[in-house]
Design a protein around this motif. Structure first.
Motif, short mmCIF file in Angstrom:
data_model
loop_
_atom_site.label_atom_id
_atom_site.label_comp_id
_atom_site.label_asym_id
_atom_site.label_seq_id
_atom_site.Cartn_x
_atom_site.Cartn_y
_atom_site.Cartn_z
N CYS A 180 1.91 4.47 1.15
CA CYS A 180 1.73 5.31 2.36
C CYS A 180 2.64 6.53 2.28
N PHE B 167 -5.15 4.38 3.37
CA PHE B 167 -3.99 3.67 2.85
C PHE B 167 -4.36 2.32 2.24
N GLU B 168 -5.24 1.59 2.89
CA GLU B 168 -5.71 0.34 2.27
C GLU B 168 -7.01 0.71 1.57
N THR B 169 -6.87 1.25 0.36
CA THR B 169 -7.98 1.98 -0.25
C THR B 169 -9.18 1.11 -0.64
N ASN C 143 0.84 -1.21 0.00
CA ASN C 143 0.00 0.00 0.00
C ASN C 143 0.87 1.25 0.00
#
Ligand code: GTP
Ligand code: MG
Length: 582
Positions: A419, A480-482, A417
Motif C-alpha cells: 500500500c 491494493f488487494e490486486t 499487500n
C-alpha cells in the motif's frame, strides 16, 4: 445513504428561472491562534476546492495531518441539544464561562442542535463538571458523562430564536435543476453540482465529532482506541447526506505488546485468545454494538452485521442524522480513502467529474443504497480515475507512478499487500492537460459506452486496460488487494444498463454541440438533459432537433449507435451480450 428523489425531475416545470444560490451559513470563527479554525478563516472554502479548504496555491495537507487536526478539533467540541427558543448571545456567554469558544454553529435535525468548539480541551471537562445528571422521571437514566448535552431553560422565555441554521442536507432535485438550468455552460453546471452537493465545513466537523463521541464509548473497553472516519466522508468525494463510515482503530493497543523488551526479559499482557482474526473482529464489534445500543445517547437502530465479508455495526446517530457503519480490521479501506483523497486533490476537474457521474448514475437508478447487483459509488469513482489516467496527456497519475514517488516514510504493507504511495501532495507534478469538463464528460461516456467489458479489466495501478482474469461482467481491480475485483457483485444486466445509458448520454451531448444553453430556450440542456429519464431525453431533444435542420454529424452518430447496439449486444445465439470495443 440518503439520496434525493430524482423521480421529481419528470414532474418539473422546465422553465428558465433566475439563478438562486444556496447561501452557506457564516461560520462564526472566534479563532484561537494556532488552531485549525485560524487556517479555515484564511480560506473559507472556495467552490471546487477539496473539503480541507485549501486552494491550489496553498500547500495541500497530507491526509494523516488533516485527520489528526480534525480529530483534535473534535475532542475540543461538544454537541448540545438546545431548546427551541434560544438567544445565541446568551448561550455563548453562558458557555464561555468554561473557556474561550473557537467557533460554533446551529443546525436542525428534528430539534435544534449546537456544535460548539472550545479553544481548549479543559473547557469541555469544566462543562462536564458543571453538568447535572437528568432529574428522575418515570424512567431511570443510565449515568454517562458524554460530550452530548441537553440544555434546558430554567425559566420559560418569550424570546424568539434568532439563530442562523447551518444546512446539513443536499438541495432538492427541483432546486438543483433550477440552478443547473441557469448555468452558463456545461462546465459551469458540473462545478455547480459539486458546489451544491459537496460536504460543507460544518458537515465535516459534525462527522468528525460523531466519530469522536463514538470513540468515547469504545474507549470504555479499549482506552487507546481511535475511531476514524473513512470512505466518502473524508476522501473528498462525499456528498451531503452520505453515510458515515467509521474505522475502530486498535493498533495502539495491539502495538503496545510488540516493542517493550529489556535485557533478557519480554513482558506480555495476559490476553484471551481466539482461533482467528475474523472471530476477534466479530467479538470486538459485538461488544461495541451492545455498548452503543445500551449506553450511547442518540445511537438508535443498532444492527450487528457480523457475518458479512467485512463485519460491521450499523446504527443511526439521531442527533447528527448520520447513518453509521462501524468496522474494524479493514485498514486497507482507510488507505483507499487516502488514495482517493490524493486523486481528488490533484486536479480540480476530478471531483466535479466524479460528483457528476455519481449523480447521473443515481438519477438513472444505476446505483442504490440497498446492496445488490448494482455498481457502487466506489466503483464509479475508480472508473473516473482510470479514465482520467488514459487521457493524453494524463490528468491523473497511475498508482504505480505514485508508488515510484514514495519515500521511506511512505512505505506501507498491510496484510502482505503493498500500500505504498507518495503521501505528500506537493511532490506530484500537476497535469498539463487542459481539456474542459464538458469534453471530459462526453469522452467519459463515449469511452465506457464502447469499452470491451467482455475481455478487459479496469486497473488504476497501471492506468491501462488489461485482460480480465475471470468472467465477472465488470472487473475493476482492487488497487491494493490486486487479486480482487471491487465490482464482483455487478450483474450483466446492470452493466448493460450502464453501457446503454453511457451511449445515450454521448448522443445527447453530441446533440448539445449543435445548440448549447443559448440555443436551448426552455428546453433542458447539458447536464439537465443527461439526468432526465431515458425516454424523456429522446422526446425533448427530438423536439429541439425539429426546430433546427438536422446535422449530418448527428445522423451519422445515430446510425453508428444503432448499428453498434445491434452488433455488440447480439451474439451468435441471438442473446444480448456485453458491448465490445468498436
Ligand atoms: P458512498 O456511497 O458515498 O458512501 O461512498 P463510499 O466511498 O463511502 O462507499 P461505501 O460507504 O460503500 O464504502 C466505504 C469505503 O469502503 C470506500 O470508500 C472504500 O474505501 C471501501 N470499499 C467500498 N466498497 C469496496 C469494495 O468493494 N472493495 C474494497 N476493497 N473496498 C471497498
Ligand atoms: Mg460511505
Amino acid at each position: 445513504m440518503a439520496v434525493p428523489g430524482v423521480g421529481l425531475l419528470t414532474r418539473l416545470h422546465l422553465y428558465a428561472q433566475r439563478r438562486s444560490r444556496v447561501q452557506r451559513p457564516v461560520l462564526r470563527l472566534l479563532s484561537c491562534p494556532g488552531t485549525v479554525a485560524e487556517d479555515l478563516r484564511r480560506d473559507e472554502q472556495p467552490s471546487g476546492s477539496v473539503e480541507t479548504g485549501f486552494e491550489d496555491k496553498i500547500p495541500k495537507k497530507r491526509f494523516s495531518e488533516m485527520q489528526n487536526e480534525r480529530r483534535e478539533q473534535a475532542q475540543r467540541t461538544v454537541l448540545i441539544h438546545c431548546p427551541e427558543k434560544i438567544s445565541e448571545k446568551k448561550f455563548l456567554k453562558y458557555l464561555s464561562q468554561h473557556g474561550p469558544i473557537n467557533n460554533h454553529f446551529f443546525y436542525e435535525s428534528f430539534s435544534l442542535y449546537a456544535v460548539v468548539e472550545f479553544c481548549q480541551k479543559e473547557s469541555v471537562r469544566s462543562l462536564q463538571n458543571e453538568t447535572h445528571a437528568p432529574s428522575k422521571g418515570m424512567e431511570v437514566a443510565i449515568p454517562f458523562r458524554s460530550r452530548f448535552f441537553n440544555l434546558k431553560l430554567k425559566n420559560q422565555t418569550s424570546e424568539r430564536s434568532c439563530v442562523q441554521m447551518s444546512n446539513q442536507l443536499p438541495p432538492s432535485s427541483k432546486k438543483l435543476f433550477e440552478v443547473l438550468r441557469d448555468a452558463e455552460s456545461v462546465d459551469d453546471q458540473l462545478n455547480t453540482l459539486l458546489k451544491e452537493f459537496q460536504l460543507t465545513e460544518e458537515n465535516t466537523k459534525l462527522r468528525y465529532l460523531t466519530c469522536s463521541l463514538i470513540e468515547d464509548i469504545a474507549a470504555a473497553y479499549f482506552p487507546d482506541c481511535v475511531v476514524r472516519p473513512f470512505g466518502s466522508s473524508v476522501n473528498t468525494f462525499g456528498k451531503l447526506g452520505c453515510d458515515l463510515d467509521m474505522f475502530l482503530d486498535l493498533s495502539e493497543t495491539r502495538n503496545l505488546s510488540t516493542n517493550k523488551t529489556s535485557g533478557n526479559f519480554l513482558m506480555e499482557f495476559q490476553v484471551k485468545n481466539v482461533p482467528s482474526e475474523r472471530i476477534a473482529t466479530q467479538k470486538i464489534l459485538s461488544v461495541i454494538g451492545e455498548c452503543l445500543d445500551n449506553f450511547s445517547p442518540g445511537c438508535v437502530g443498532v444492527q450487528k452485521i457480523l457475518n458479512a465479508r467485512c463485519p460491521l455495526v450499523r446504527f443511526s446517530h439521531q442527533a447528527s442524522g448520520f447513518q453509521c457503519d462501524l468496522t474494524t480490521n479493514n485498514r486497507i479501506a482507510l488507505t483507499s480513502s487516502e488514495l482517493l483523497y490524493i486523486y481528488g486533490a490533484l486536479d480540480s476537474r476530478v471531483r466535479a467529474l466524479v460528483f457528476t457521474v455519481r449523480y447521473w448514475a443515481r438519477a438513472h437508478s444505476l446505483t442504490s443504497s440497498i446492496p445488490g447487483a448494482w455498481i457502487t459509488n466506489f466503483s464509479l469513482t475508480m472508473m473516473v480515475i482510470f479514465f482520467l489516467q488514459t487521457r493524453s496527456p494524463p490528468i491523473l497519475p497511475t498508482l504505480d507512478s505514485l508508488q515510484t514517488l514514495a519515500d521511506a516514510e511512505d512505505k506501507c504493507i498491510i496484510e502482505g499487500n503493498n500500500c505504498t504511495f507518495v503521501r505528500d501532495l506537493n511532490r506530484i507534478k500537476p497535469s498539463e492537460n487542459t481539456e474542459t469538463l464538458e469534453l471530459l464528460l462526453k469522452e467519459f461516456f463515449e469511452y465506457f459506452g464502447n469499452f470491451a467489458f467482455n475481455k478487459n479489466s479496469i486497473n488504476i495501478r497501471q492506468g491501462r486496460e488489461q485482460n480480465k482474469p475471470d468472467s465477472s461482467p465488470l472487473y475493476i481491480q482492487n488497487p491494493f488487494e490486486t487479486s480482487l475485483n471491487i465490482s464482483k457483485n455487478v450483474s450483466q444486466s446492470q452493466l448493460q444498463k450502464f453501457v446503454d445509458l453511457a451511449q445515450e448520454s454521448t448522443w445527447i451531448l453530441q446533440q448539445e454541440d449543435l445548440g448549447g444553453p443559448s440555443m436551448s430556450g426552455n428546453q433542458p440542456w447539458g447536464l439537465v438533459a443527461l439526468l432526465l429519464p431515458s425516454g424523456a431525453n429522446r422526446k425533448s431533444l427530438g423536439k429541439k432537433k425539429s426546430r433546427k435542420p438536422a446535422n449530418e454529424k448527428v445522423k451519422v452518430l445515430l446510425e453508428s449507435i444503432k448499428s453498434n447496439r445491434t452488433e455488440n449486444f447480439t451474439n451468435t445465439n441471438g442473446k444480448r451480450n456485453i458491448s465490445t470495443q468498436t
